[in-house]
Design a protein around this motif. Sequence first.
Motif, PDB file in Angstrom:
ATOM      1  N   LEU A 195      -0.999  -1.441   3.207  1.00 31.69           N
ATOM      2  CA  LEU A 195      -1.614  -2.087   2.363  1.00 31.69           C
ATOM      3  C   LEU A 195      -1.566  -1.308   0.862  1.00 31.69           C
ATOM      4  N   ALA A 196      -1.716  -0.025   0.983  1.00 35.48           N
ATOM      5  CA  ALA A 196      -1.624   0.710  -0.291  1.00 35.48           C
ATOM      6  C   ALA A 196      -0.347   0.713  -0.656  1.00 35.48           C
ATOM      7  N   TRP A 197       0.588   0.645   0.158  1.00 36.85           N
ATOM      8  CA  TRP A 197       2.292   0.573  -0.185  1.00 36.85           C
ATOM      9  C   TRP A 197       2.313  -0.774  -0.850  1.00 36.85           C
ATOM     10  N   SER A 198       1.817  -1.801  -0.573  1.00 37.36           N
ATOM     11  CA  SER A 198       1.880  -2.900  -0.757  1.00 37.36           C
ATOM     12  C   SER A 198       1.315  -3.142  -2.427  1.00 37.36           C
ATOM     13  N   ALA A 199       0.256  -2.579  -2.496  1.00 40.25           N
ATOM     14  CA  ALA A 199      -0.648  -2.654  -3.795  1.00 40.25           C
ATOM     15  C   ALA A 199       0.255  -1.952  -4.663  1.00 40.25           C
ATOM     16  N   TYR A 200       0.730  -0.752  -4.327  1.00 42.12           N
ATOM     17  CA  TYR A 200       1.586   0.158  -5.284  1.00 42.12           C
ATOM     18  C   TYR A 200       2.765  -0.718  -5.757  1.00 42.12           C
ATOM     19  N   ARG A 201       3.573  -1.341  -4.892  1.00 45.59           N
ATOM     20  CA  ARG A 201       4.707  -2.208  -5.123  1.00 45.59           C
ATOM     21  C   ARG A 201       4.500  -3.463  -6.103  1.00 45.59           C
TER      22      ARG A 201
END
Length: 66
Positions: free
Chosen positions: A29-35
């Motif tokens: 989820l953190a990766w998705s938000a960053y992307r």
Amino acid sequence: MRFTAFEVRRLIILLAPLAEREERIRHGLAWSAYRRLHQAIARACHRRSRARQHTTHTPSELPQPP
């Protein structure tokens, strides 16, 4: 901004029952938000750049055909 097929695939994989599932979900989820943030910033910069290109020349500054 819509989710891409790659992002949906990655998020679905995160839901697979594996060890440390909660940590994997948090990381995903953190990766998705960053992307998504990076895509939004890139899109805004691209649009700003394009807008500047289209507004920097007035008709009198454009080269005239011979």
